[in-house]
Write an enzyme that holds these catalytic residues in place. Sequence first.
Site, PDB file in Angstrom:
ATOM      1  N   ASP A 119      24.974  20.391  59.940  1.00  0.00           N
ATOM      2  CA  ASP A 119      22.998  20.853  59.215  1.00  0.00           C
ATOM      3  C   ASP A 119      23.533  21.940  59.093  1.00  0.00           C
ATOM      4  O   ASP A 119      24.376  23.194  59.921  1.00  0.00           O
ATOM      5  CB  ASP A 119      22.344  20.486  59.798  1.00  0.00           C
ATOM      6  CG  ASP A 119      22.437  18.943  59.790  1.00  0.00           C
ATOM      7  OD1 ASP A 119      22.260  18.623  58.865  1.00  0.00           O
ATOM      8  OD2 ASP A 119      21.202  18.299  61.102  1.00  0.00           O
ATOM      9  N   ASP A 137      20.394  15.483  52.753  1.00  0.00           N
ATOM     10  CA  ASP A 137      19.549  14.872  53.506  1.00  0.00           C
ATOM     11  C   ASP A 137      18.307  15.640  52.818  1.00  0.00           C
ATOM     12  O   ASP A 137      17.291  14.418  52.612  1.00  0.00           O
ATOM     13  CB  ASP A 137      19.344  16.080  55.323  1.00  0.00           C
ATOM     14  CG  ASP A 137      20.132  15.748  55.781  1.00  0.00           C
ATOM     15  OD1 ASP A 137      20.763  14.436  55.976  1.00  0.00           O
ATOM     16  OD2 ASP A 137      20.601  16.286  57.502  1.00  0.00           O
TER      17      ASP A 137
END
Length: 162
Positions: A119, A137
């Site tokens: 991330d 995401d």
Amino acid sequence: MKSKYIILSAISLPVLILDQITKVYIDRTMDLHTSITVIENFFNITYMRNKGAAFSFLANFSYRLPFFILISLIAAIVIIVVIRRLRPDQKFAAASLSLIFSGAIGNLIDRVRLGEVIDFLDVHWYGHHWPAFNVADSAICVGVFLLAIDMFIEERRQKSLK
């Protein structure tokens, strides 16, 4: 080739490629937990690794990796089955599902390759940070939002046909 499969390919491939390229770039050019300020008090590029799902959900679950791999595979299969069943005029639904599919596959690749997800998109308001996320995401969230809109429109269309 049917238009829904063209839509699946045209959306999923570029999103998946962008997701993987950005993750590899972050992994190769940044140290874990370092940040680059992009917009002061709003947006950073911050290299993080997430062993769980959203908000590190189940990060400490002992069978988390096989569990998340299985869930991702099931999600991808279900999405393909649903796309196959769409009517030819349901292009918006196909696009929405394609975004969700590419996000699921993007994070699945990370889990298989690394055992966790990279991330790096860090949205915050001064000291209040939203959990870091990535392109996959984002694709999932946008896809779910667009699918909800499509379902609302489809429901209204079905009611008007009665």
